[in-house]
Scaffold this active site. Structure first.
Site, short mmCIF file in Angstrom:
data_model
loop_
_atom_site.label_atom_id
_atom_site.label_comp_id
_atom_site.label_asym_id
_atom_site.label_seq_id
_atom_site.Cartn_x
_atom_site.Cartn_y
_atom_site.Cartn_z
N HIS A 88 7.44 -10.18 -9.67
CA HIS A 88 7.44 -10.51 -8.18
C HIS A 88 6.91 -12.07 -8.06
CE1 HIS A 88 7.69 -6.28 -6.90
NE2 HIS A 88 7.18 -6.33 -8.01
N ASN A 161 7.61 -1.18 -2.72
CA ASN A 161 9.03 -1.57 -2.96
C ASN A 161 9.85 -1.18 -1.75
OD1 ASN A 161 8.30 -3.09 -5.21
ND2 ASN A 161 8.82 -1.34 -6.61
N HIS A 352 -3.80 -5.66 -4.04
CA HIS A 352 -4.26 -4.91 -5.05
C HIS A 352 -4.19 -3.45 -4.53
CE1 HIS A 352 -6.74 -3.21 -8.04
NE2 HIS A 352 -8.13 -3.68 -7.90
N TYR A 375 -3.78 -5.22 -11.24
CA TYR A 375 -3.62 -5.88 -9.94
C TYR A 375 -4.93 -6.97 -9.93
CZ TYR A 375 0.59 -3.88 -8.36
OH TYR A 375 1.83 -3.26 -8.61
FE1 HDD Z 1 3.44 -4.03 -9.33
C1 HDD Z 1 2.92 -7.23 -8.46
C2 HDD Z 1 5.03 -3.41 -6.42
C3 HDD Z 1 3.87 -0.86 -10.42
C4 HDD Z 1 1.64 -4.86 -11.95
N1 HDD Z 1 4.07 -5.24 -7.84
C5 HDD Z 1 3.71 -6.46 -7.56
C6 HDD Z 1 3.99 -6.81 -6.42
C7 HDD Z 1 4.60 -5.67 -5.66
C8 HDD Z 1 4.55 -4.57 -6.72
C9 HDD Z 1 5.21 -5.48 -4.23
C10 HDD Z 1 4.13 -8.20 -5.53
C11 HDD Z 1 2.92 -8.45 -4.69
C12 HDD Z 1 2.89 -9.78 -4.15
O1 HDD Z 1 3.62 -9.86 -3.16
O2 HDD Z 1 2.02 -10.50 -4.41
N2 HDD Z 1 4.34 -2.49 -8.81
C13 HDD Z 1 4.94 -2.36 -7.24
C14 HDD Z 1 5.25 -1.16 -7.40
C15 HDD Z 1 5.09 -0.35 -8.39
C16 HDD Z 1 4.43 -1.21 -9.32
C17 HDD Z 1 5.99 -0.27 -5.95
C18 HDD Z 1 5.27 1.26 -8.86
C19 HDD Z 1 5.07 2.00 -7.83
N3 HDD Z 1 2.68 -3.00 -11.11
C20 HDD Z 1 3.27 -1.56 -11.48
C21 HDD Z 1 2.57 -1.37 -12.47
C22 HDD Z 1 1.85 -2.56 -12.95
C23 HDD Z 1 2.09 -3.34 -12.13
C24 HDD Z 1 2.83 0.11 -13.35
C25 HDD Z 1 1.11 -2.50 -14.21
C26 HDD Z 1 0.61 -1.45 -14.92
N4 HDD Z 1 2.44 -5.72 -10.15
C27 HDD Z 1 1.76 -5.62 -11.51
C28 HDD Z 1 0.81 -6.99 -11.37
C29 HDD Z 1 1.64 -8.02 -10.27
C30 HDD Z 1 2.51 -6.90 -9.61
C31 HDD Z 1 0.96 -7.75 -12.92
C32 HDD Z 1 2.08 -9.23 -10.46
C33 HDD Z 1 1.40 -10.21 -9.66
C34 HDD Z 1 0.28 -9.34 -8.85
O3 HDD Z 1 0.49 -8.33 -9.59
O4 HDD Z 1 -0.34 -9.83 -8.12
O5 HDD Z 1 -0.39 -6.90 -11.50
#
Ligand code: HDD
Length: 707
Positions: A88, A161, A352, A375
């Protein structure tokens, strides 16, 4: 802390120098800083008389180390970048508010959902997933839809999402999934695309992805606008009342403007013409006062019904079909303010999933449980330490009061004790909520009993039924687009084994899908696998999500000297009256001379735009004007491309000659135009209304000769 100094000339969007809009805006204002003095200073506040020439020994001599201004300036520049989000990375955000329209007090003690009319400030960030920060907006991808509610009881983040399911069921698979979909490790190709071997290799071996792949290959993955997509919390969460009663809940955002998409050929052209297409659209709409709006809906499931479904509520690869549990509208989200500094706000915002408030709790969805770790962890590296919650965009409007101390970038001077229990600090901060006081987070008391095992529940094993449900629910043109998308993506895979395996998986979804994809790839059509049900959920089709009105739809008017102005103005009035953005395009800027009288101001030069940047094309009459346009390949291309992308087209009077020059298929010339969204008229009579209605339908996907 109060950094604000008002300089209206530099205020830009937001509240600098204006009345704050809400509690969050008021707080942000304390951190806003516009230059107060004309004089340039160092970070230490020392005035500087020259920032163009480094201090040197003699006019042509070496630069001196003692030039603290030079060193500070370059050092600060060297350190401007932080790691982009691991997924993202590319996004755009805006502030606004959430207003409760139906009280949920019966199900949750969350204060911000309990009182009708209560407004809570929010920041929302939309994003793509795969591409880096500088990638194009219009790639085929999931879109993030993350909302931070600055409630009076603390920050609540709904990190969702634009698709209601996910690729995997357990968060432990997330690194594998992301490695597979991201650019390949040896050459960092492709940017912003899933059409490559490693992604499809992973998915073809991972049937639990199949339902999500159906969404990803559908038009949902190429939204026309962030303002025109749904959002979903994805997981089943839990509402909790003050007396500890739980109710399962799924969250839905529904856009007022309807759910609309681009078409695939168009997305690729836009990626070149305007890689910031979605970001710009959001920014411009808010600047124009066309505030995007969504309805929040909830699906509520009593705990007693947890096992009544033929899927598991804890499985994030499943939806609860709306026909089984209706979506109940409870609030509205309005985005009405652009950020003032992209980095400070949109880049530094930290979401988060574990940021919850009293009344909202988790379930045991293994994907959600893992997210609750990830997060916070990722923000620590991305934002450089534990004090990121003090950054203006992340600060709650609720009071923060604890014994957390120190760390990089600490902004607060904490006097007094820093431990608990204490007597020297008067026992503060004390435990909140003795005697069941409201507004205190109390974990839902769920009884848990089980062996420590690494096992996926049996109830998570059906990977195809809901993929089939999705397929069955699509209109014919949506099905066509899905087949074309699979063909494109798998056609980009070098490995034949991957292609074949994936087509084999699709045979479990529907024989028509598998056959369509197999034929496109030149593979044998696989035998139908298993029994495929005919169940459908009409709520899943975009054909049933057209929304209200046509505000902010963009129409290109192609014109030249000799244009017939009055009939055009009549149509323009009608469209503008409905909120449509009408732009006059001509070979060059300036003002056009009308046919008999009048003039027409040119809004943009044809070569600076493209048909793909508009929702529809209108050609006014005027023999000379039309002759000029018909001789200009760029103008002809506007018409032809808009036609092939299914967009409404209208020609007034002799304007129809430009349609003829574009050689639209026989069916249109033969009078079937109206049903196919192509309107012609002698004057303006009737065209405006038909054209406006056609804009409301968005596209005419059944035209012959579409790309
Ligand atoms: Fe995630 C970012 C949505 C599964 C780990 N995720 C992130 C963002 C969105 C989502 C919208 C961007 C937030 C922003 O604008 O800063 N992610 C989802 C959805 C998921 C999902 C709807 C499943 C239902 N994500 C998911 C899993 C993991 C992560 C299973 C880890 C085990 N996601 C992250 C992250 C991020 C992230 C690595 C990257 C940047 C951040 O968090 O801030 O932690």
């Amino acid at each position: 802390m109060h950094l604000m100094s008002v300089n209206p000339g530099q205020a830009g969007p937001g509240s600098l120098g204006n009345e704050p809009r809400d509690a969050k805006d008021e707080q942000l204002d304390r951190f806003r800083s516009a230059p107060r003095h004309d004089a340039l200073t160092t970070d230490q506040g020392v005035r500087v008389d020259d920032t163009d020439n480094a201090l040197r020994a003699g006019q042509r001599g070496p630069t001196l180390l003692e030039d603290f201004h030079n060193r500070e300036k370059i050092t600060r520049f060297d350190h401007e970048r932080i790691p982009e989000r691991v997924v993202h990375a590319r996004g755009a955000g805006a502030y606004g508010y959430f207003e409760t329209t139906e009280s949920l007090a019966e199900y949750t003690c969350a204060d911000f959902l309990s009182e009708v009319g209560r407004r809570t400030p929010v920041f929302v960030r939309f994003s793509t997933v795969q591409g880096p920060r500088g990638s194009a907006d219009t790639v085929r991808d999931v879109r993030g839809f993350a909302t931070k509610f600055y409630t009076r009881e603390g920050n609540y983040d709904l990190v969702g999402n634009n698709m209601p399911v996910f690729f995997i069921q357990d968060a432990i698979k997330f690194p594998d999934f992301v490695h597979a979909v991201k650019m390949e490790p040896h050459n960092e190709i492709p940017t912003g695309a899933s059409a490559h071997d490693t992604f499809w290799d992973f998915c073809s071996l991972q049937p639990e992805s199949t339902h999500m792949l159906m969404w990803l290959m559908s038009d949902r993955a190429i939204p026309r606008s962030f303002r025109m997509m749904q959002g979903f919390g994805v997981h089943t969460f839990r509402f909790v009342t003050a007396d500890g009663r739980g109710t399962f809940v799924k969250f839905h955002w529904k856009p007022k403007l309807g759910v609309h998409s681009l078409v695939w050929d168009e997305t690729q052209l836009i990626a070149g013409r305007d890689p910031d297409f979605n970001r710009r659209d959001l920014w411009e709409a808010i600047e124009a006062g066309e505030y995007p709006e969504w309805e929040l809906g909830v699906q509520l499931v009593p705990e007693a019904d947890e096992h009544k479904f033929d899927f598991d509520l804890l499985d994030a690869t499943k939806i609860i079909p709306e026909e089984l549990v209706p979506v109940r509208p409870v609030g509205r989200l309005v985005l009405d303010r652009n950020p003032q500094n992209f980095f400070a706000e949109t880049e530094q915002v930290a979401f988060h999933t574990a940021n919850v408030v009293p009344g909202i709790d988790f379930t045991n969805d293994p994907l959600l449980q893992g997210r609750n770790f990830s997060y916070l962890d990722t923000q620590l590296i991305r934002l450089g330490g534990p004090n990121f919650a003090q950054l203006p965009v992340n600060r709650p409007v609720a009071d923060v009061n604890n014994n957390h101390r120190d760390g990089y970038g600490q902004q607060v001077i904490h006097p007094g004790t820093n431990y608990f229990p204490n007597s020297l600090g008067g026992g503060c901060p004390a435990h909140a909520g003795a005697g069941g006081a409201p507004g205190v987070f109390r974990h839902y008391q769920e009884r848990v009993d089980g062996h420590k095992i690494r096992v996926r529940s049996e109830s998570f094993q059906d990977h195809y039924s809901q993929a089939t449900l999705f397929w069955n629910s699509m209109a014919d043109w949506e099905k066509r687009h899905i087949v074309q998308a699979f063909r494109f993506e798998l056609g980009k895979c070098d490995s034949m084994a991957v292609r074949e395996r994936m087509v084999g998986n699709l045979a479990h979804v529907h024989p028509d899908l598998a056959a369509g994809v197999a034929e496109g790839l030149g593979l044998p059509v696989p035998a139908a696998a298993g029994t495929v049900t005919g169940a459908a959920s009409p709520a899943l089709s975009q054909a049933n999500l057209l929304g209200e009105g046509i505000r902010t739809r963009k129409v290109a008017v192609l014109a030249a000297d000799g244009v017939e102005v009055p009939p055009l103005e009549e149509v323009r009035r009608e469209l503008v009256g409905q909120g449509v953005i009408v732009e006059v395009l001509a070979a060059s800027g300036g003002t056009l001379t009308g046919k008999d009288s009048g003039t027409l101001k040119v809004d943009r030069a044809l070569p600076t735009m493209a048909s793909v940047l508009y929702d529809a094309v209108l050609v006014p009459g005027g023999d000379d004007a039309v002759a000029t346009l018909a001789a200009d390949p760029a103008a002809v291309r506007y018409v032809e491309e808009a036609y092939r992308h299914g967009k409404p087209l209208a020609a007034l009077g002799s304007g129809s000659r430009l349609l003829a020059a574009a050689r639209l298929p026989e069916a249109v010339a033969g009078g079937a135009g109206r049903e196919l969204g192509v309107f012609t008229s002698a004057g303006s009579g009737g065209v405006a209304r038909d054209f406006a209605q056609a804009l409301g339908r968005h596209r005419f996907p059944n035209r012959p000769g579409l790309l």
